[in-house]
Design an enzyme around this catalytic site. Structure first.
Site, short mmCIF file in Angstrom:
data_model
loop_
_atom_site.label_atom_id
_atom_site.label_comp_id
_atom_site.label_asym_id
_atom_site.label_seq_id
_atom_site.Cartn_x
_atom_site.Cartn_y
_atom_site.Cartn_z
N ILE A 326 0.87 -1.16 0.19
CA ILE A 326 0.09 -0.12 -0.15
C ILE A 326 0.97 1.17 0.03
O ILE A 326 1.76 1.41 0.57
CB ILE A 326 -1.02 -0.03 1.29
N ASP A 379 17.28 -1.88 9.50
CA ASP A 379 18.42 -0.82 9.34
C ASP A 379 17.98 -0.20 8.27
O ASP A 379 17.93 -0.54 7.18
CB ASP A 379 19.69 -1.45 9.58
#
Length: 584
Positions: A326, A379
């Site tokens: 989305i 990360d």
């Protein structure tokens, strides 16, 4: 300030500036090593808060060293007044200084950072920078300096004794004989007699890998036909005595330990390239840049990533297009289908529902970099003026970027230059995974992982904020990872409240809600959408929807107690193993 009047003066000047840059790098690396080298003492003394502070300090030293190095250059020359010949000469002079340098690859990255800082990342030219490495690193040259080899002609127990004679800690084992007997048992259960008899070498990396409240001895078992990981995980018990927590012999275990959602290791070595080469032999599916980053050398990891990316671009022809999932309200996210990362750009404007600013989003991403990500937060790596070829951009994507991110991009006749970019490891968005998966056990596992992810982030003193399942991804190992950070904050920055109880159906409409108020009872309505998934989440992690859970998590965060987060399953822990009669 030196002036250039002839070629001799130019050579003298470039040699002087090159020496200043290398001196700046050497100071930075010594600082890095000093912090890293203190990991053993912090581990032995159980100084867990100091451990977390050391992680933050080590991340910040690079920028501080870089600023000092650039400042030193300005004492010798006005950089922006120099011509192209100066910069070419500077690179040549620097290259001569790297001939026998044990960290030449890191020093090249530091040089690139200096050039990037001076020119605000607007000059990307291999004639004046090390866009490509000056030479290839030949793995094996320093292998004896980073690896211990152990005799395997004796018994398994003799081998384990030899290992712990080599890797010494300044504290006692709680139950050494018992632990070693369990380790031997696990090894014998995992390997057949034929395999045990065929072992010709045990190789262990000399640096111990410290992270949070654990230490790891990392190596491999070498047999003629195969090589398998050999990792010993250590921790302290409540009396601060040493104990072996697990013996790990599966590649998947090692891969998760070195995963991209965990804090960087402290592993003290003067030869990081050789350590990375050894790790890559154990983990061939991980890229070299991922392994450098796992050691806390994230700036060089970014350099290696960029080189890898350029190489991939030369050998691929697919187009950059929208990433699956989305569309975000704060970020435009896209990917190259053939490559394993996503690219994220902050949009120029956010809808009214998003009460954040551009600077706040950047602060959130910086916060994650400084936080123990406990295996649950991806990360991210920040780039400036990242160039993508215009002819590889999907037209619809380019149109959206020009409409939504105009302040962050520049389009030339040949390239799209992204002024500020985040790059993140690609995962399958959890909402897509749950739509496509039909196996009930895998769905249950994913929902359980989602709940654990939210809880473990909270235990690390982070409130995820926007916990819609579209903001989580699932890895190939089945771990659920959070990756949307624009609403994260520390736990104490939110007020977890009960919904009011009233017979008045309009009571909620008149409820006074402050900007920091959170109502956990409402979580069930938006974390996952479909009814059967909601019921499953409530069954497995119903406490997430209670004020009591979140107040309890806040109280634990206030104590600043560092929690244990094992990067392997509970079943692998020796505490859950029982000695058999054959071992006794």
């Amino acid at each position: 300030m030196l002036e250039v009047t002839n070629k001799t003066d130019l050579n003298t000047l470039t040699a002087t500036v090159a020496y200043q840059i290398l001196t700046g790098f050497d100071k930075s690396f010594r600082w890095y090593c000093r912090i890293t080298g203190g990991a053993q003492q912090r581990f032995e003394q159980g100084e867990w808060q100091a451990t977390q502070q050391a992680v933050k300090e080590r991340i910040t030293i690079y920028e501080q060293s870089l600023s000092a190095a650039v400042s030193d250059i300005y004492h010798h020359v006005f950089p922006l007044q120099q011509n192209h010949a100066f910069w070419q000469g500077l690179k040549s002079a620097y290259l001569k200084l790297l001939d026998e340098h044990p960290q030449f690859e890191l020093a090249e990255t530091f040089y690139n950072s200096v050039i990037g800082r001076i020119f605000k990342h607007q000059v990307i030219d291999n004639s004046v920078m090390f866009i490509l490495p000056s030479r290839c690193f030949l793995a094996g040259h320093y292998r004896a300096k980073v690896v211990n080899s152990f005799d395997t002609t004796g018994t398994v127990r003799n081998l384990l004794d030899d290992i712990f004679k080599t890797y010494r800690f300044n504290l006692d084992f709680a139950h050494k004989e018992h632990d070693l007997a369990l380790v031997e048992q696990v090894i014998r259960q995992h390997l057949s007699r034929q395999q045990l008899a065929s072992i010709h070498t045990i190789e262990m990396l000399k640096p111990v890998f410290y992270r949070s409240k654990s230490a790891y001895l990392v190596g491999r078992i070498c047999m003629p036909e195969q090589t398998i990981p050999f990792v010993i995980a250590l921790m302290l018990d409540q009396q601060k005595q040493l104990q072996i927590d697990a013996i790990l012999l599966e590649p998947a275990d090692l891969s998760v330990i070195f995963g991209f959602a965990r804090a960087y290791f402290m592993a003290d070595t003067q030869h990081p390239a050789e350590v990375v080469a050894f790790l890559h032999e154990l983990l061939p599916n991980k890229k070299h840049f991922e392994l450098y980053i796992s050691l806390g050398l994230y700036k060089h990891g970014k350099t290696v990533f960029y080189r890898n990316f350029l190489q991939h671009m030369e050998h691929s022809d697919d187009q950059f297009t929208f990433a699956p999932g989305i569309r975000g309200l704060v970020m435009s996210v896209f990917h190259l289908p053939s490559y394993g990362v996503v690219f994220k750009i902050i949009k120029d404007h956010f809808p009214e529902s998003k009460k954040v600013t551009r600077e706040r989003v950047k602060e959130c991403y910086r916060l994650v970099k400084m936080t123990d990500r406990v295996g649950r937060m991806a990360d991210t790596h920040e780039y400036m003026n990242f160039r993508l070829p215009l002819n590889r951009m999907d037209p619809a994507l380019l149109q959206e970027l020009q409409e939504e991110c105009a302040g962050s991009i520049e389009v030339t006749s040949e390239a799209v230059i992204i002024k500020h970019l985040y790059i993140e490891r690609k995962m399958t968005p959890l909402n897509l995974y749950l739509e496509q998966e039909t196996d009930p056990d895998k769905i249950r596992h994913a929902i359980d992982e989602l709940g654990l992810c939210i809880k473990q982030i909270a235990a690390a003193n982070i409130f995820a904020g926007d916990m819609l399942h579209k903001n989580f991804g699932i890895t190939r190992h089945g771990r659920v990872i959070f990756y949307d950070y624009d609403e994260i904050c520390y736990m104490h920055e939110r007020e977890f409240r009960l919904l009011p109880r009233s017979d008045d159906p309009y009571a909620l409409d008149t409820l006074s809600v402050g900007p920091t108020d959170v109502f956990p009872e409402q979580f069930e309505h938006f974390i996952v959408g479909k009814k059967h998934l909601k019921l499953l989440l409530k069954e497995l992690h119903g406490d997430l929807m209670t004020q009591a859970f979140w107040l309890g998590a806040q109280e634990k965060a206030k104590t600043r107690e560092v929690q244990y987060f094992w990067p392997y399953s509970e079943a692998k822990r020796l505490i859950n193993q029982t000695l058999t009669h054959s071992t006794l």
